[in-house]
Structures are given as structure tokens and as C-alpha cells.
Scaffold this motif. Structure first.
Motif, PDB file in Angstrom:
ATOM      1  N   PRO A   1      22.472  63.746  61.112  1.00  0.00           N
ATOM      2  CA  PRO A   1      23.059  63.396  62.417  1.00  0.00           C
ATOM      3  C   PRO A   1      22.590  62.023  62.910  1.00  0.00           C
ATOM      4  O   PRO A   1      23.390  61.253  63.467  1.00  0.00           O
ATOM      5  CB  PRO A   1      22.585  64.507  63.347  1.00  0.00           C
ATOM      6  N   LEU A   2      21.330  61.689  62.681  1.00  0.00           N
ATOM      7  CA  LEU A   2      20.825  60.378  63.077  1.00  0.00           C
ATOM      8  C   LEU A   2      21.452  59.277  62.231  1.00  0.00           C
ATOM      9  O   LEU A   2      21.832  58.222  62.752  1.00  0.00           O
ATOM     10  CB  LEU A   2      19.299  60.331  62.953  1.00  0.00           C
ATOM     11  N   ILE A   3      21.607  59.521  60.949  1.00  0.00           N
ATOM     12  CA  ILE A   3      22.235  58.531  60.063  1.00  0.00           C
ATOM     13  C   ILE A   3      23.669  58.273  60.501  1.00  0.00           C
ATOM     14  O   ILE A   3      24.113  57.118  60.588  1.00  0.00           O
ATOM     15  CB  ILE A   3      22.165  59.010  58.601  1.00  0.00           C
ATOM     16  N   LEU A   4      24.410  59.327  60.783  1.00  0.00           N
ATOM     17  CA  LEU A   4      25.807  59.168  61.211  1.00  0.00           C
ATOM     18  C   LEU A   4      25.902  58.469  62.566  1.00  0.00           C
ATOM     19  O   LEU A   4      26.816  57.669  62.801  1.00  0.00           O
ATOM     20  CB  LEU A   4      26.502  60.531  61.256  1.00  0.00           C
TER      21      LEU A   4
ATOM     22  N   ALA B   1      27.295  54.717  71.785  1.00  0.00           N
ATOM     23  CA  ALA B   1      26.783  54.872  70.424  1.00  0.00           C
ATOM     24  C   ALA B   1      25.257  54.755  70.415  1.00  0.00           C
ATOM     25  O   ALA B   1      24.571  55.517  69.730  1.00  0.00           O
ATOM     26  CB  ALA B   1      27.408  53.837  69.494  1.00  0.00           C
ATOM     27  N   LEU B   2      24.718  53.817  71.187  1.00  0.00           N
ATOM     28  CA  LEU B   2      23.267  53.668  71.275  1.00  0.00           C
ATOM     29  C   LEU B   2      22.630  54.905  71.913  1.00  0.00           C
ATOM     30  O   LEU B   2      21.590  55.380  71.454  1.00  0.00           O
ATOM     31  CB  LEU B   2      22.902  52.413  72.061  1.00  0.00           C
ATOM     32  N   ALA B   3      23.269  55.435  72.936  1.00  0.00           N
ATOM     33  CA  ALA B   3      22.752  56.645  73.577  1.00  0.00           C
ATOM     34  C   ALA B   3      22.744  57.813  72.591  1.00  0.00           C
ATOM     35  O   ALA B   3      21.791  58.608  72.567  1.00  0.00           O
ATOM     36  CB  ALA B   3      23.591  56.996  74.805  1.00  0.00           C
ATOM     37  N   ARG B   4      23.777  57.898  71.756  1.00  0.00           N
ATOM     38  CA  ARG B   4      23.824  58.974  70.753  1.00  0.00           C
ATOM     39  C   ARG B   4      22.705  58.796  69.726  1.00  0.00           C
ATOM     40  O   ARG B   4      22.072  59.778  69.329  1.00  0.00           O
ATOM     41  CB  ARG B   4      25.184  58.987  70.062  1.00  0.00           C
ATOM     42  N   VAL B   5      22.447  57.550  69.308  1.00  0.00           N
ATOM     43  CA  VAL B   5      21.357  57.297  68.363  1.00  0.00           C
ATOM     44  C   VAL B   5      20.030  57.731  68.964  1.00  0.00           C
ATOM     45  O   VAL B   5      19.231  58.416  68.316  1.00  0.00           O
ATOM     46  CB  VAL B   5      21.307  55.801  67.966  1.00  0.00           C
ATOM     47  N   LEU B   6      19.795  57.358  70.215  1.00  0.00           N
ATOM     48  CA  LEU B   6      18.538  57.713  70.863  1.00  0.00           C
ATOM     49  C   LEU B   6      18.404  59.224  71.029  1.00  0.00           C
ATOM     50  O   LEU B   6      17.318  59.787  70.857  1.00  0.00           O
ATOM     51  CB  LEU B   6      18.419  57.002  72.209  1.00  0.00           C
ATOM     52  N   THR B   7      19.503  59.887  71.349  1.00  0.00           N
ATOM     53  CA  THR B   7      19.487  61.349  71.490  1.00  0.00           C
ATOM     54  C   THR B   7      19.174  62.018  70.160  1.00  0.00           C
ATOM     55  O   THR B   7      18.339  62.921  70.094  1.00  0.00           O
ATOM     56  CB  THR B   7      20.836  61.856  72.031  1.00  0.00           C
ATOM     57  N   GLU B   8      19.844  61.576  69.103  1.00  0.00           N
ATOM     58  CA  GLU B   8      19.603  62.173  67.784  1.00  0.00           C
ATOM     59  C   GLU B   8      18.180  61.890  67.309  1.00  0.00           C
ATOM     60  O   GLU B   8      17.550  62.751  66.688  1.00  0.00           O
ATOM     61  CB  GLU B   8      20.617  61.653  66.755  1.00  0.00           C
ATOM     62  N   TYR B   9      17.668  60.705  67.629  1.00  0.00           N
ATOM     63  CA  TYR B   9      16.289  60.377  67.257  1.00  0.00           C
ATOM     64  C   TYR B   9      15.309  61.299  68.000  1.00  0.00           C
ATOM     65  O   TYR B   9      14.354  61.803  67.415  1.00  0.00           O
ATOM     66  CB  TYR B   9      15.984  58.916  67.573  1.00  0.00           C
TER      67      TYR B   9
END
Length: 86
Positions: free
Chosen positions: A32-35, A63-71
Motif C-alpha cells: 500500500p505504501l509503494i502504490l 497523494a502526499l497525505a495518502r503516502v503519509l497515512t500509509e507510512y
């Protein structure tokens, strides 16, 4: 002069060179983080392709918020598995 032999070519694809089950599980957990990272890069490329506008800025922010959430989710999951808190 170094030459590549047939044995070198065969050894490069030996069974022991495959990822282990633990490595595959780690990749699956990080997927999920990679995607999300891929989506962020796509948004950034789209914004660079033309004059940026408000829609591009929102797409990059989401998109940045999604990356931070998945991280965060991955970090918390890793900490829970290790017995600590993130």
C-alpha cells in the motif's frame, strides 16, 4: 579479460536466489505504501507536464497525505509486531 560462462548464467537464476517467504510477506505488507508513492510520483509528473493549477496542487496534496497515512499505518503495524508503540 573477464568472460561470462554458462555456469555464471545458470547460477544467476538458481533456486536459492529467489526471495524467501518472509521477504515476500514484507513486500506485501509494504505494497500500500509503494502504490501510494507511485500515485504521488504520477501526480507530481502530471503537475510538471503543464502549467500547474489548483487541481494539480490538490492532487499532489491528496497523494502526499495518502503516502503519509500509509507510512503511519506501516510504522504502527511494525511497532505493534515488535511489541512497542510508534
Amino acid at each position: 579479460m573477464n568472460q561470462i560462462t554458462v555456469q555464471d548464467a545458470v547460477t544467476a537464476f538458481a533456486d536459492w536466489n529467489e526471495p524467501t517467504d518472509a521477504e515476500l510477506s514484507a513486500i506485501e505488507a509494504e505494497m500500500p505504501l509503494i502504490l501510494a508513492d507511485v500515485d504521488l510520483i504520477d501526480a507530481q509528473i502530471a503537475a510538471m507536464d503543464h502549467t500547474p493549477n489548483d487541481v494539480d496542487a490538490r492532487r499532489v496534496r491528496r497523494a502526499l497525505a495518502r503516502v503519509l497515512t500509509e507510512y503511519r499505518v506501516l510504522a504502527n503495524h511494525t511497532a505493534d509486531a515488535a511489541g512497542g508503540a510508534a
